[in-house]
Scaffold this motif. Structure first.
Motif, PDB file in Angstrom:
ATOM      1  N   PRO A 191     -25.803  -3.320   6.917  1.00 46.59           N
ATOM      2  CA  PRO A 191     -27.000  -4.142   7.124  1.00 46.59           C
ATOM      3  C   PRO A 191     -27.183  -4.454   8.607  1.00 46.59           C
ATOM      4  N   ALA A 192     -28.399  -4.313   9.043  1.00 51.46           N
ATOM      5  CA  ALA A 192     -28.660  -4.477  10.474  1.00 51.46           C
ATOM      6  C   ALA A 192     -28.960  -5.913  10.825  1.00 51.46           C
ATOM      7  N   ARG A 193     -28.661  -6.256  12.028  1.00 53.63           N
ATOM      8  CA  ARG A 193     -28.994  -7.563  12.549  1.00 53.63           C
ATOM      9  C   ARG A 193     -29.077  -7.498  14.050  1.00 53.63           C
ATOM     10  N   ARG A 218     -30.964  -6.385  15.993  1.00 53.60           N
ATOM     11  CA  ARG A 218     -31.681  -5.278  16.579  1.00 53.60           C
ATOM     12  C   ARG A 218     -32.936  -5.103  15.765  1.00 53.60           C
ATOM     13  N   LYS A 219     -33.992  -4.809  16.417  1.00 45.48           N
ATOM     14  CA  LYS A 219     -35.196  -4.567  15.652  1.00 45.48           C
ATOM     15  C   LYS A 219     -35.352  -3.067  15.496  1.00 45.48           C
ATOM     16  N   ALA A 220     -35.517  -2.640  14.283  1.00 52.01           N
ATOM     17  CA  ALA A 220     -35.729  -1.212  14.073  1.00 52.01           C
ATOM     18  C   ALA A 220     -37.061  -0.817  14.708  1.00 52.01           C
ATOM     19  N   ALA A 231     -31.220  -7.024   5.594  1.00 47.89           N
ATOM     20  CA  ALA A 231     -31.777  -5.770   5.092  1.00 47.89           C
ATOM     21  C   ALA A 231     -30.696  -5.011   4.330  1.00 47.89           C
ATOM     22  N   PRO A 270     -28.733  -1.645   3.312  1.00 45.79           N
ATOM     23  CA  PRO A 270     -28.392  -0.511   4.161  1.00 45.79           C
ATOM     24  C   PRO A 270     -29.498   0.554   4.175  1.00 45.79           C
ATOM     25  N   SER A 321     -35.037   0.265   6.519  1.00 46.08           N
ATOM     26  CA  SER A 321     -35.061   0.594   7.943  1.00 46.08           C
ATOM     27  C   SER A 321     -35.451  -0.605   8.798  1.00 46.08           C
ATOM     28  N   PRO A 346     -34.994  -4.824   9.825  1.00 48.58           N
ATOM     29  CA  PRO A 346     -34.099  -5.971   9.718  1.00 48.58           C
ATOM     30  C   PRO A 346     -34.713  -7.023   8.801  1.00 48.58           C
TER      31      PRO A 346
END
Lengths: 222, 222
Positions: free
Chosen positions: A214-216, A218-220, B207, B209, B212, B214
Motif C-alpha cells: 500500500p502506498a503512502r 507519494r502521489k501516484a 490504497a 496494493p 494505483s 493513494p
C-alpha cells in the motif's frame, strides 16, 4: 519441662510483611476513593471507614493525606516503570518494544494506582513531592521518545518529531485512565489493543509504492 | 435654556456589555489561576487581587468559586462546540471535517478556558453542574464518532471501532492541554499539526496494493 512461651507478636519478618500489606491496602483504598470522588473531596475518615479502622490507625502508615497521595502516584509510576523496563529489555525490534511499552502503560492506567496518576496526579502536592513525581514521569516520556527514535533509526517507524509523537502516544493512552469504567462493556485489553493499533498505525513506516505494498506519502501520477 | 443632565450611568446596552466583559475577565483570570495552581489551591482573594478588585466585587459576577469553575469549563466547551460546528458545516469530505474538528479542538485546549476543561474539568463541582457539563462533553465525543463513522462509510477511513477511535483522537489532543506550556519552544499550531498527522495517519484507509492511487489526499511530491 517448662512449656515454651508462644509470643503473641508475629516474627519480625512477618510483621514487616504485614505492615507493607496494610500500607498497600491503605494506599489502594485511598486511590479508589480519590479516583471516584476526587482528592479534595475524599476525607481520611472515609478511607478509614472503608478499611474498618479508625483514622488514627491510618497515621501509622502515612503522616497525612498528601503523603497517601504521594504514595499512590508513586506506586502507579513504579508500575509503569517496571512494565516499561520489562518491555524495553525484551527481545525484538524497537517497534516491538514500543508496542510492549504501550501495552504495559495501558494496563497500568486502567488499575487503581495508575488511574490515580492520571485522574489526580501530583498537582495537589507540595512542591517537593510534586517535583520528585514529575521527574519519574519525565523518565517515562523519555523512554517512549527513545524507543521512537530507535524505531526511526531501524526503519520501522516513519521519520517524525519523536518528542511530539511520544506525547501523542502517551497522551492517548493516559486518557484511557480518565474515561475507563471497570463496569463498562469493553475490557481493558480490548481498549488497549484498539487504541494502540490506531497509534502505531499512525507512526509506522510504510513500504514505498515500488514495493507493491500500500502506498503512502507519494502521489501516484494522475 | 437649561443644560441637559448628563447621566453618570452608562446607557443600558453599554452597561450590559460592560458587565459581560467584566464577567469574562473574572472567569478568564480564574481559569489561568486554576490551571497553574489547581482549583482547590486557588482562593477567590487571589482572583480578586489579580483583577485589582475586592472579593465582594467578584460576587456580583458569580455566586461562589464553584460557579466560576462551572463558567470556565462551560466557556471552554462552548468554544470547542463552536469550532466543531463550524468545521462540521464546512465543505469537504468527512475526513476533511474530522481534521478541521481536531484542529479546532487542539486550538481550544491550548487556551485558558480549554485548558481548564482538561486540567480541572467538572469533577470538583456538585452533581448538577457536573452532569450538565458531562452532557456537553459527551456531545463532543459523539460528533467525533459521527465523523469517523461517516469517514468509514465514504471510504476515506479504514474500518475501526469508531467509539474507541474517537476516544483515542480526542484523548491525545486533550492531553496537549495537560502539558502545553505557553512559554515553551513549540507553537500550539506546530504541536497540533504533528499530533493530528500521527492520529489521522493511524485511521486513514490505505490504497489496496492493486490500486494505483493513494488512499489519502497528499500533495504531489514534485
Amino acid at each position: 519441662m517448662r512449656k515454651p512461651v508462644v509470643s503473641p507478636w508475629l516474627p519480625m519478618q512477618d510483621r514487616a510483611r504485614g505492615r507493607a500489606d496494610k500500607r498497600d491496602a491503605v494506599l489502594r483504598t485511598a486511590a479508589k476513593l480519590f479516583n471516584e470522588k476526587g482528592f479534595h473531596a475524599t476525607s481520611l475518615d472515609e478511607v478509614a471507614e472503608a478499611l474498618h479502622v479508625t483514622k488514627p490507625t491510618l497515621y501509622y502508615y502515612a503522616k497525612n493525606k498528601d503523603e497517601i497521595l504521594f504514595g499512590c502516584v508513586h506506586a502507579g509510576l513504579d508500575l509503569v516503570r517496571a512494565g516499561i523496563a520489562e518491555a524495553a529489555s525484551s527481545g525484538g525490534t524497537a517497534l516491538d518494544k514500543l508496542q510492549a511499552c504501550m501495552r504495559a502503560y495501558a494496563d497500568v492506567v486502567t488499575q487503581d494506582f495508575g488511574m490515580c496518576v492520571i485522574r489526580v496526579g501530583e498537582d495537589p502536592l507540595p512542591e517537593e513531592g510534586r517535583r520528585e513525581l514529575r521527574q519519574l514521569k519525565a523518565q517515562i516520556d523519555l523512554e517512549f521518545r527513545r524507543l521512537i527514535e530507535l524505531g526511526i533509526a531501524e526503519g520501522s517507524l516513519a521519520p517524525c518529531n519523536a518528542k511530539l509523537a511520544a506525547f501523542t502516544l502517551a497522551g492517548a493512552i493516559s486518557w484511557i485512565g480518565r474515561w475507563y469504567q471497570p463496569e463498562g462493556e469493553l475490557t481493558p485489553q480490548d481498549i488497549a489493543e484498539q487504541c494502540i493499533a490506531v497509534l502505531l498505525n499512525g507512526i509506522v513506516r510504510r513500504a514505498e509504492p515500488e514495493a507493491s505494498k500500500p502506498a503512502r506519502k507519494r502521489k501516484a501520477a494522475a
